[in-house]
Every structure is written in C-alpha cells, then in structure tokens.
Write an enzyme that holds these catalytic residues in place. Sequence first.
Site, PDB file in Angstrom:
ATOM      1  N   HIS A 283       0.876  -1.175   0.000  1.00 50.21           N
ATOM      2  CA  HIS A 283       0.000   0.000   0.000  1.00 50.21           C
ATOM      3  C   HIS A 283       0.910   1.220   0.000  1.00 50.21           C
ATOM      4  CE1 HIS A 283      -4.259  -0.800   0.069  1.00 50.21           C
ATOM      5  NE2 HIS A 283      -4.074  -1.841   0.853  1.00 50.21           N
TER       6      HIS A 283
ATOM      7  N   ASP B 208      -4.924   2.401   1.785  1.00 51.71           N
ATOM      8  CA  ASP B 208      -5.299   1.824   3.083  1.00 51.71           C
ATOM      9  C   ASP B 208      -5.879   2.911   4.002  1.00 51.71           C
ATOM     10  OD1 ASP B 208      -2.791   3.009   3.049  1.00 51.71           O
ATOM     11  OD2 ASP B 208      -1.854   1.562   4.401  1.00 51.71           O
TER      12      ASP B 208
ATOM     13  N   TYR C 219      -7.065   7.005 -18.139  1.00 51.13           N
ATOM     14  CA  TYR C 219      -7.995   7.816 -17.350  1.00 51.13           C
ATOM     15  C   TYR C 219      -8.073   9.219 -17.921  1.00 51.13           C
ATOM     16  CZ  TYR C 219      -7.520   4.220 -13.686  1.00 51.13           C
ATOM     17  OH  TYR C 219      -7.522   3.061 -12.975  1.00 51.13           O
TER      18      TYR C 219
ATOM     19  N   GLU D   6      -0.077   8.945  10.799  1.00 51.48           N
ATOM     20  CA  GLU D   6      -1.455   8.453  10.942  1.00 51.48           C
ATOM     21  C   GLU D   6      -2.442   9.441  11.573  1.00 51.48           C
ATOM     22  OE1 GLU D   6      -0.129   4.805  12.750  1.00 51.48           O
ATOM     23  OE2 GLU D   6      -0.762   3.653  10.988  1.00 51.48           O
TER      24      GLU D   6
END
Length: 404
Positions: free
Chosen positions: A113, A118, A312, A387
């Site tokens: 990841h 995540d 894309y 985090e």
Amino acid sequence: MPESSQATEAPEVDRSLLGDAGQLLEDTVDLRRRLHAHPEIGNELPGTQQTILEALDGLDLRVSTGTSVSSVVAVLDGDEPGPTTLLRGDMDALPMPEDTGLPFASEVDGRMHACGHDTHVAMLVGAARLLRQRRAQLRGRVVLMFQPGEEGHGGAKLMLDEGLLDDHGPIDRAFAIHAIANLPSGLITTRAGTLMASADEFRITVTGRGGHASMPHDAIDPIPVACEIVSALQAMITRRVPAFDPAVLTVTRIQTGTAFNVIPEVAVCDGTMRAVSDASRARVMEGLREVAEHIAAAHRCTAVVEMVDNGYPVTVNNAGAAERTLATASALLGDANVLAMPTPVMGAEDWSYVLQRVPGSMAFLGVARSDDPNPAPNHSNRMMVDEPAMVHGVALHAAMALTA
Ligand code: NI
C-alpha cells in the site's frame, strides 16, 4: 476562474466532528494497519472487501457488493430529506516491494500500500461511524463507495457500469480524498477546475526490413527511425501544445534487436502521455500519430501507434464543489490547514469518471511526518503515513456530507 481565491460564504460546520474523529483515531489506525499488512492489487480484493464489511457491520447501513469487482457500497439515510452525497475510498495496493521496516509492513511479497489507499478505506469507515452517530442531523443520503482497482485497472468505471450512480437515486455531489506522502501532515489542498492529468499509455511499432549490420543499404533499419521519432515527439510537444495547457510525453522503453551484427525488423517504443485538458490530450494523440507515421514513412518504414490502455481522463473539480471543499475544510480545521492549489498535478485518477457525471471534487490530504525532512513520495517503496492526519480526513468526509 482557476484559483480558489474567491471567498465563499463560510458553511455551517459541526466542529464536534473533529473531536469525535480524534476519538476514533485508534480504531482508524488499527484498520489502516490491518489493510496495510495485507495488500491486494487490481479489481479482485476479497480480503480487503471482507475487512470493510466487518468494519461496517453493526452500523445499520444498506450494504451491497459488486459483481464485476470486489467493491462495497454502503448507504445511509438521514432523518431529514436532502441531497445525496457520494463519498469514495479506493482500496487497492501496488505491485511493488515494501522497504519501510514498519512493524505492520506488507506481509505479501511484491505488494505494498504505497499510495495510501489503506488510509482512504480507514478514513471512509471512520466517516461512516461519525455520520451514523449524526443520522438525526443528516439531511439526505450518503453513499459510501469502496472502490477496487484505482491503480490503472479502471475500478471506478466498472462500478459506474454496474449502476453506482443510478441505483441509489440521483447523486447530487461527490467527494473523495487522496493522501499525499510529501505534503505536511493534516493539510487539505485542492483547486477549482483541473486537478489531475489524463494518463494514456501508447506503443509505437516501427517496422523496417531486417538484414546484415554491415550492409544497411540492403535492409531498412528501424532503430535510427525509432530514435528520431522519440526526439521529434519532444519537439512536437513544445511546438504544438500551449504552454499554459501543458502535456507531458515520455518514452519509457525501447525494445529491439538481438545481436551486434543483425539489423532487426521491428523496434517498439512504449510510453505515457499526460495532459491537463481534453484539448491538449487530443492534440498530443494526433501529433503522436502524425510524427511517428510520417518520420517512419520518410525512411521507408511503417509506424503503427496504439493506445495500449484506454487511459484515465482529466480529473476536473467542479468549481463550486472545490470552493465548498476549501471553505468546509477551513471552517473545520482552521485556515492554517487549508491551501488552494496553484496548479494541477500530472498524476491521474479514475475518480475522473465520477466527476464527469457528478458535480464534485477531490482534495489532497498531507500525511508527511513532521520529523522527516525528505519524506518519500507516493508510490515509493519507503512511503510512510503520519497516521494522526487521518483525523482530518475522517472529519472532512463527514462534514462534506453534513453541510448543506
Ligand atoms: Ni492513489
């Protein structure tokens, strides 16, 4: 008006969202780390899907799963009528090794990841919890889109093909967050108009005639022709694409030949092209074909240009939605945590398919650790996440659904 300098009226934002998102941080981190340790790639992510279903269990949402992809869609209805808001978190990892040395590093060889998806899943689950707690305040409907296959697999498009935008009533607005590993932790940034580029992969096959390396006049050597095409493509970009509507074209691989004394028949050039408008994208595609075909013809070769992947499109934020995002983030997080982006970035996103059909936006969330002077970027084998920044993402997702 490309800049987001026009002051928008400050929206009514429930500031308790930030504290409540902070209360959820431990759970958000735990979920993110479990996903991080078990990365899956592509459109089939059964483990990730199962983890999401378990995390949403007990929230009393209407949950469904995809058939062509392992997606999860969860719907929450507020007690009052109002608009329907689509919130998205992409789920997939990358086919690459992880070298962070973290205790929760990838347990799967060759998968990581490294784009923060995540954290996107974990933040969207956190937002689902905040919104569930505030069902009485919520006007309208929230559709949570957990999407596989962002990293080049077109998962968003597949979810649209499955009826994501039709099955839950009209979707009035859409919002997504992307973590950026080298922006300051907690910073929210976005802009009106083009946010990210289109991304197309191309292949040029130059065919001549093989022969002996000592007697090129008896052969038609495709190698100098391929080299000339690569150089001419850079000239084409600078002469044909407006300087303020830029495009990037990069040849990343040339494959040809087998021996030092053999002129091969074929040379193949692969590469990528990025543009920040449909107009520039079309110009570059046209120029790519013209330059390759005509240079080849000038040397009696042929060149066939293929767009290998239907890439894309450009990611374009609705101007009003981008302004609302910045204003909501300022009201929620304070002006110091919000920045209007001056220019788009050349990365690409399949969120672009959603924004082609729904007025909405994507914002970037900085997740760089403040003690790291040179944070590894997204897609690096050493990419890390601060985090606690996820608190801002959780709260902003919820605020975007709650503000009228
Ligand atoms: Ni990504």
